[in-house]
Write a protein that holds these residues in place. Structure first.
Motif, PDB file in Angstrom:
ATOM      1  N   ASN A 169      37.774  61.714  62.770  1.00  0.00           N
ATOM      2  CA  ASN A 169      38.302  60.886  61.681  1.00  0.00           C
ATOM      3  C   ASN A 169      38.848  59.586  62.269  1.00  0.00           C
ATOM      4  N   ASP A 170      39.026  58.578  61.411  1.00  0.00           N
ATOM      5  CA  ASP A 170      39.526  57.306  61.929  1.00  0.00           C
ATOM      6  C   ASP A 170      40.589  56.720  61.013  1.00  0.00           C
ATOM      7  N   GLU A 171      41.169  55.618  61.458  1.00  0.00           N
ATOM      8  CA  GLU A 171      42.283  54.991  60.754  1.00  0.00           C
ATOM      9  C   GLU A 171      41.858  54.448  59.392  1.00  0.00           C
TER      10      GLU A 171
ATOM     11  N   GLY B 130      47.965  62.104  67.064  1.00  0.00           N
ATOM     12  CA  GLY B 130      48.223  60.727  66.650  1.00  0.00           C
ATOM     13  C   GLY B 130      47.769  60.453  65.229  1.00  0.00           C
ATOM     14  N   LEU B 131      46.571  60.915  64.868  1.00  0.00           N
ATOM     15  CA  LEU B 131      46.073  60.707  63.504  1.00  0.00           C
ATOM     16  C   LEU B 131      46.944  61.435  62.489  1.00  0.00           C
ATOM     17  N   ALA B 132      47.329  62.665  62.804  1.00  0.00           N
ATOM     18  CA  ALA B 132      48.163  63.430  61.875  1.00  0.00           C
ATOM     19  C   ALA B 132      49.535  62.777  61.697  1.00  0.00           C
ATOM     20  N   GLY B 133      50.093  62.254  62.787  1.00  0.00           N
ATOM     21  CA  GLY B 133      51.367  61.556  62.680  1.00  0.00           C
ATOM     22  C   GLY B 133      51.266  60.331  61.798  1.00  0.00           C
ATOM     23  N   GLU B 134      50.166  59.590  61.939  1.00  0.00           N
ATOM     24  CA  GLU B 134      49.948  58.419  61.094  1.00  0.00           C
ATOM     25  C   GLU B 134      49.799  58.824  59.637  1.00  0.00           C
ATOM     26  N   LEU B 135      49.105  59.918  59.395  1.00  0.00           N
ATOM     27  CA  LEU B 135      48.924  60.387  58.019  1.00  0.00           C
ATOM     28  C   LEU B 135      50.250  60.842  57.412  1.00  0.00           C
ATOM     29  N   ARG B 136      51.044  61.582  58.174  1.00  0.00           N
ATOM     30  CA  ARG B 136      52.348  62.029  57.663  1.00  0.00           C
ATOM     31  C   ARG B 136      53.244  60.830  57.335  1.00  0.00           C
ATOM     32  N   GLU B 137      53.269  59.867  58.232  1.00  0.00           N
ATOM     33  CA  GLU B 137      54.102  58.684  58.002  1.00  0.00           C
ATOM     34  C   GLU B 137      53.648  57.937  56.755  1.00  0.00           C
TER      35      GLU B 137
END
Length: 390
Positions: free
Chosen positions: A374-376, A294-301
């Motif tokens: 890590n966090d948002e 989920g964190l990696a997807g948010e970072l890629r986006e």
């Protein structure tokens, strides 16, 4: 659900840096740090041999914890000082003969590929490179077609060092089993961030490190070798841990994976890595995998929405490693600029991924690798820092 506040409170480093270099070496949680420190403190007071005897329960737990992590048997697990040496101990011991063929993929790790080239030259082996499918992962249908009468081994890196690609390890395992091939899987970048089950994967050998997504100390690694094949593999070197001197001119290899170990060992590292596996298992690998994804997807986006930034990850399934480039800046320049702001990333270079980067016309990429601690807010800060680079 992971208790991120508690996890971050147990990760001292988050107070100092924004750490997006978990694919290089992660931040240790407090229980791991304290386990290593406890051993070193005792060695300082009592002596190394004496402390090793005292730590026998923790050293035995190393095998049971890894067995639980991988759905394996404790005697199939070996302590090795790093992932590359673990991989080497198995690969160099395989009963390969002149003319035998090895199948690998362009995502293979640099040290592994160098070993393949060396053994091909030394022992007269042949290397077949399986093509990628349209997503960039190993083409399983092409793999099936590539297998011939002299094919003996499939060597695959589960997650390459240079990107977020997750190769379809289980599908490859089904092919290997159907053809009776040895299957060697490098899980250096997947163990600790992906829920691994060697029974489902179907590999015969799996190697990994402690310092990356397992969050263990540096100088630690492990090797898993299935009962199915262990007696077919002669370790490339042996000592009094790996074998017993049973006659003046003879020896007997140890049962199980102990034959891949050496007598001298980093006790603090072994205890620390055991504690790291115990910590991860306590959180639950399915929950860890979901959080990292989920964190990696948010970072890629987020990166994809920035001006002049291009994300370069391949694969149908992607993991916590995110690679990108920013127009007008070299990857090393991005790395240095972020480092000056207390942000840790890494650089993937052509020299470590010649086959992959060469085919894509790449010289280097910035590699940002997230983990569950890590966090948002860190992702938002990271995106702002990258966006501001000129």
């Amino acid at each position: 659900m992971l208790d991120i506040a508690r996890i971050r409170s147990e990760t001292h480093g988050v107070e100092k840096v924004l750490h997006f270099n978990n694919a290089g070496s992660s931040l240790m949680p407090r229980p791991v740090y304290e386990a290593v420190k406890r051993v070193l403190d005792l060695e300082n007071e009592l002596g190394g041999y004496e402390v090793e005897r005292r730590m026998a329960p923790e050293l035995d737990a190393f095998y049971t914890e890894f067995a639980g992590l991988l759905n394996a048997k404790p005697h199939e697990v070996a302590w090795v000082e790093n992932a590359t040496r673990a991989w080497d101990m198995a690969f160099y011991g395989l009963p390969l003969q002149p003319g035998d063929r090895i199948i690998t993929h362009a995502s293979e790790y640099v040290s592994n590929y160098i070993a393949l080239l060396q053994q091909a030259k030394r022992r007269g082996l042949e290397i077949d490179l399986c093509p990628s499918d349209e997503s960039g992962q190993i083409d399983v249908a092409a793999l099936e077609r590539l297998i011939g009468p002299k094919t003996r081994l499939i060597a695959l890196t589960h997650v390459p060092t240079q990107g977020g690609l997750v190769n379809p390890a289980e599908a490859v395992g089904r092919v290997a089993k159907a053809h009776g091939l040895f299957y060697l899987l490098d899980a250096c970048q997947s163990v600790g961030q992906i829920d691994l089950d060697v029974q489902k994967i179907g590999c015969d050998i799996l190697s990994g490190t402690g310092r990356k997504f397992l969050r263990g100390p540096r100088g630690t690694g492990f090797l898993w070798v299935s009962d199915r094949v262990i007696d077919q593999i002669e370790p490339p070197f042996a000592d009094m841990r790996a074998a017993d001197w049973t006659a003046d001119q003879g020896y007997t290899l140890a049962k199980g994976a102990r034959r891949f170990e050496t007598w001298e060992t980093y006790v603090g590292g072994r205890v620390g890595l055991m504690e790291a596996v115990r910590y991860a298992r306590g959180l639950g690998l399915p929950a860890i995998e979901a959080r990292v994804s989920g964190l990696a997807g948010e970072l890629r986006e987020g990166l994809s929405g920035l001006h002049a930034v291009r994300v370069r990850d391949l694969g149908v399934t992607r993991c916590g490693i995110v690679t990108f480039e920013k127009a007008g800046l070299e990857a090393r320049e991005v790395y240095e600029a972020l480092r000056m702001q207390g942000i840790n990333v890494s650089v993937s270079n052509h020299s470590s991924a010649r086959l992959d980067f060469g085919a894509r016309g790449l010289s280097s990429l910035v590699r940002a690798s997230v983990h569950y601690f890590n966090d948002e807010a860190e992702i938002a800060r990271f995106l702002g820092a990258v966006d501001a680079l000129k």
